[in-house]
Design an enzyme around this catalytic site. Structure first.
Site, PDB file in Angstrom:
ATOM      1  N   GLY A 237     -33.570 -35.414  52.182  1.00 56.87           N
ATOM      2  CA  GLY A 237     -32.233 -35.386  52.761  1.00 56.87           C
ATOM      3  C   GLY A 237     -32.311 -35.346  54.284  1.00 56.87           C
ATOM      4  N   PHE A 238     -33.136 -34.427  54.783  1.00 52.10           N
ATOM      5  CA  PHE A 238     -33.339 -34.266  56.230  1.00 52.10           C
ATOM      6  C   PHE A 238     -32.028 -34.021  56.962  1.00 52.10           C
ATOM      7  CE2 PHE A 238     -36.575 -37.181  54.490  1.00 52.10           C
ATOM      8  CZ  PHE A 238     -37.626 -36.288  54.493  1.00 52.10           C
ATOM      9  N   ILE A 465     -35.095 -30.120  47.794  1.00 54.35           N
ATOM     10  CA  ILE A 465     -34.938 -31.501  48.279  1.00 54.35           C
ATOM     11  C   ILE A 465     -36.298 -32.169  48.474  1.00 54.35           C
ATOM     12  CG2 ILE A 465     -32.664 -31.142  49.280  1.00 54.35           C
ATOM     13  CD1 ILE A 465     -33.927 -30.672  51.985  1.00 54.35           C
ATOM     14  N   GLY A 466     -37.291 -31.591  47.818  1.00 50.12           N
ATOM     15  CA  GLY A 466     -38.637 -32.140  47.940  1.00 50.12           C
ATOM     16  C   GLY A 466     -39.569 -31.191  48.673  1.00 50.12           C
ATOM     17  N   THR A 467     -39.005 -30.068  49.095  1.00 49.19           N
ATOM     18  CA  THR A 467     -39.754 -29.113  49.912  1.00 49.19           C
ATOM     19  C   THR A 467     -40.697 -28.253  49.081  1.00 49.19           C
ATOM     20  OG1 THR A 467     -37.915 -27.620  49.594  1.00 49.19           O
ATOM     21  CG2 THR A 467     -37.919 -28.915  51.603  1.00 49.19           C
ATOM     22  N   ARG A 584     -44.246 -14.740  57.495  1.00 47.07           N
ATOM     23  CA  ARG A 584     -45.192 -14.849  56.385  1.00 47.07           C
ATOM     24  C   ARG A 584     -45.036 -16.205  55.700  1.00 47.07           C
ATOM     25  NH1 ARG A 584     -44.765 -10.656  51.676  1.00 47.07           N
ATOM     26  NH2 ARG A 584     -46.649 -11.020  50.444  1.00 47.07           N
ATOM     27  N   PRO A 588     -49.129 -21.507  51.188  1.00 49.72           N
ATOM     28  CA  PRO A 588     -49.833 -22.278  52.219  1.00 49.72           C
ATOM     29  C   PRO A 588     -49.960 -23.759  51.894  1.00 49.72           C
ATOM     30  CG  PRO A 588     -51.256 -20.548  51.274  1.00 49.72           C
ATOM     31  CD  PRO A 588     -49.902 -20.386  50.670  1.00 49.72           C
ATOM     32  N   GLY A 660     -38.932 -25.619  57.579  1.00 48.98           N
ATOM     33  CA  GLY A 660     -38.512 -27.000  57.314  1.00 48.98           C
ATOM     34  C   GLY A 660     -38.373 -27.847  58.564  1.00 48.98           C
ATOM     35  N   GLU A 661     -38.032 -27.228  59.669  1.00 49.51           N
ATOM     36  CA  GLU A 661     -37.679 -28.034  60.836  1.00 49.51           C
ATOM     37  C   GLU A 661     -38.588 -27.854  62.042  1.00 49.51           C
ATOM     38  OE1 GLU A 661     -33.018 -28.595  60.662  1.00 49.51           O
ATOM     39  OE2 GLU A 661     -33.664 -26.827  59.584  1.00 49.51           O
TER      40      GLU A 661
END
Ligand code: MOS
Length: 694
Positions: A237-238, A465-467, A584, A588, A660-661
């Site tokens: 989506g981004f 969303i794919g994360t 945290r 990973p 995410g960003e």
């Protein structure tokens, strides 16, 4: 059950729970909902940039075999909520931008729908339009706030006096182009409108099912409970699927026009360049003043960017500048040019991404002007507290990221002189930039259920969303319940579940995970470690008093090596390193992937991505993946990622922030700074293409 797990599930490099179903194609995405006998909708788009529809002829379209209905502004039901002009489609003959949805055909096959749409004749009274961002635009205005709710302008001290008195100054203008979010899965919606039951069901590719539900409730005048939005699997989506856009409304209208039928709507790749959001272009002036030792005395960041006339979106481009470096005199401002363009929206790190490009290139210019190493310049201007709010930092480890990155990247061996290194035909250089992203958490609720037989369910309307959200939420629930991962299933992606915030602002895991942890702890309090089958507990994400006391941000350091061909100007990035401080790290394996993805997108913005608008017609001409190049494997060298081993005591019960960003932020500046180091040519405008070096 009583066999509690001593080892913590948080921090495990668990594989994606849905990895196998995704690679084998069995994970259902919205469009794949197995409807028995679906109809298909295809949007009709305006072919003028501004005007009024004079007439629409639909006879030829209606004659196409298989056509069920044709929607036009003339024969579409009135929408109840019309405040959001991006969503209130087909309500008038006004055209606000080229490519706007002005109709649709619903048919038995996607081919028939598309073909018939092409047979609709539309006559317009065209009006003058303006689609180009220009800092001299006479209509520039200051929005009330910038996204999501920051002050538009800030000012402290006397910037002009400090600049006049500064030993060293930088005064430069930086530009970034419009960019389009291009997730692998375009926006798709499958809609069923049940008139008898007055219920609307949507299988939608969205970053937030609850968001879609409330937006559509307003548009259609329904209670939220009359709408269900399902988003099991989402192919990226981004930001473009963060706020609902026009196609989801069209899908619902189409379903209403085809009673009893499930209607499928898939936005095409080219249509994504017209009506599913994009990053505004920016024009940014940065002025920095410093004493002879590189201590900053003045920072001024003024931004000009665009919005659509039909709906305001004000990107927060200068906001990161407010907190990055110590300076007694600081000023930031945002001005918007209202244009006849589609509505800009969120695109990965809206604000930070373009804004930190300008600030971090300006910092490199200041370092060069002062004759100070760019890593050292940043360390020298480290603020003890948040310059903007005066609050203590919850965890500001920028300096540690810079030092660790410099060590790993081999920065001490760098020749400080620009244009001093060659490798055959290639000019080689290295660059650095800081990265930052704020900590966000949004109200969410979760429920823990015990099914019996050692099986727990964590339920929250989160979106993956794919994360890897499905996987990390399982880890968080297992950790809070103190059970093995295999004992937990999560149910997400459905507006019927307890409220979940949008998967945005890098705050999904923090928000949903806080709610899950609260529900799990309360579940144990209420039901103990040997619960009865069927036991359940719901809880809200608790208020976090520390969010008012502390300035909460993540930080990072980006390093890049760039090689520029001395004959052709071709730009290569053989090596990047990002070192991040993000609290945290819950998983990973997945975190590394997220950081690399962000840095790759930053490289893509640095070198390639540019939505070129034709001012005569008002559309994006680079509306395909040949002309709008996105970094592919061949463009990427070695990307290395590291993070500080830390826990945030103030953010949430997991001790995490968001990832995410931050990976995209600063990456383009590090590459631009490396290009300068390679060639001595300053890159102030993105993208950095070969012609710029010739
Ligand atoms: Mo992100 S641009 O907050 O979805």
């Amino acid at each position: 059950m009583t066999d509690l797990l001593p080892a913590e599930a948080i921090g495990m490099a668990a594989e994606r729970i849905d990895g196998r179903s995704k690679v084998t194609g069995s994970a259902p995405y919205a469009y794949e909902y197995p409807a028995g006998n679906p109809a298909f909708a295809y949007p009709l788009q305006a072919t003028v940039a501004r005007g009024v529809i004079r007439s629409v002829s639909t006879a030829a379209a209606e004659a196409v075999p298989g056509v069920i209905a044709v929607l036009t502004p003339d024969r579409s039901p009135e929408l109840t909520g019309q405040d959001d002009q991006e969503l209130a489609i087909l309500q008038s003959g006004n055209v606000a931008f080229r490519g706007q949805i002005i109709g649709a055909v619903i048919a038995e096959s996607p081919e028939a729908a598309r073909h018939a749409t092409g047979l609709i004749g539309v006559a317009y009274d065209e009006l003058d339009h303006n689609v180009l961002l220009d800092q001299e635009n006479p209509e520039l205005y200051a929005p009330e706030k910038v996204n999501p709710a920051y002050d538009t302008d800030t000012s402290e001290g006397d910037v002009e006096a400090a600049l006049a008195a500064a030993a060293v100054t930088v005064d430069a203008t930086y530009t970034t182009p419009a960019e389009h979010n291009s997730p692998m899965e375009p926006h798709t919606t499958v809609a069923l409108w049940d008139d008898a039951a007055q219920r609307l069901t949507l299988w939608d590719s969205t970053q937030g099912a609850h968001n879609v539900r409330s937006a559509l409730a307003t548009v259609f005048g329904l209670e939220p409970e009359q709408i269900q939005v399902i988003a099991d699997y989402v192919g990226g989506g981004f930001g473009s699927k963060g706020m609902p856009h026009a196609p989801v409304v069209l899908a619902a209208m189409a379903a209403r026009a085809a009673p009893g039928r499930i209607v499928k709507l898939a936005v095409t790749r080219q249509q994504m360049f017209a009506f599913t959001g994009y990053r505004t272009p920016t024009i940014q002036r940065l002025r920095l003043g410093a004493d002879g030792d590189g201590h900053i005395t003045a920072i001024d960041h003024s931004v000009v960017e665009q919005t659509s006339r039909i709906k305001e979106f004000a990107e927060q481009t200068a906001v990161a500048t407010r907190i990055m470096y110590a300076s007694p005199n600081r000023r930031t401002s945002h001005r918007l040019a209202p244009l006849d363009v589609p509505v800009p929206s969120w695109m990965r790190a809206p604000g930070e991404q373009p804004g930190m490009f300008a600030l971090e290139v300006a910092m490199d210019e200041l370092a060069a002007a002062c004759g100070i190493d760019p890593v050292e310049l940043r360390i020298r201007n480290e603020p003890g507290t948040d310059p903007e709010s005066g609050k203590p930092w919850a965890q500001r480890h920028l300096v540690a990221c810079l030092r660790e990155g410099a060590r790993r990247f081999g920065w001490p061996q760098r020749n400080p002189r620009p244009a001093g290194q060659r490798s055959g035909d290639w000019l080689v250089g290295t660059g650095v930039a800081s990265s930052t992203y704020p900590y966000f958490a949004q109200p969410s609720s979760a429920e823990i259920r015990y099914r019996g037989d050692r099986a727990y369910v964590a339920r929250v309307d989160a979106t993956d969303i794919g994360t890897g959200a499905r996987t990390v939420l399982t880890q968080i629930a297992a950790d809070a319940l103190k059970v093995p991962l295999s004992a937990v299933t999560v149910e997400i992606g459905n507006s019927a579940l307890p409220t979940g915030s949008v998967a945005g602002g890098s705050g999904g895991t923090s928000s949903w995970g806080s709610a899950i942890t609260a529900a799990a702890r309360q579940f144990r309090d209420e039901h103990g470690t040997s619960p009865a089958a069927g036991a359940s507990t719901a809880a809200d994400m608790p208020d976090n008093p520390d969010s008012k006391t502390y300035a909460m941000h993540s930080f990072g350091a980006q390093f890049a090596e760039v090689a520029i061909n001395s004959d052709t100007g071709e730009v290569r990035v053989p090596r990047m390193l990002g070192v991040f401080s993000a609290g945290r790290i819950i998983n990973p394996r997945l975190a590394r992937s997220q950081f690399i993805g962000g840095m790759t997108m930053g490289l893509s913005a640095a070198l390639f991505e540019q939505s070129v608008v034709d001012p005569r017609f008002g559309h994006v001409v680079t509306q395909n993946f040949a002309d709008y190049h996105i970094a592919s494997n061949a463009d990427i060298g070695a990307i290395d990622v590291a993070w500080l081993d830390e826990t945030d005591e103030h953010s949430n019960p997991m001790g995490s922030r968001g990832i995410g960003e931050i990976g995209i932020v600063g990456a383009a500046a590090a590459i631009a700074n490396a290009a300068y180091h390679a060639t001595g040519i300053r890159m102030r405008d993105l993208p950095i293409t070969a012609d710029r070096f010739l």
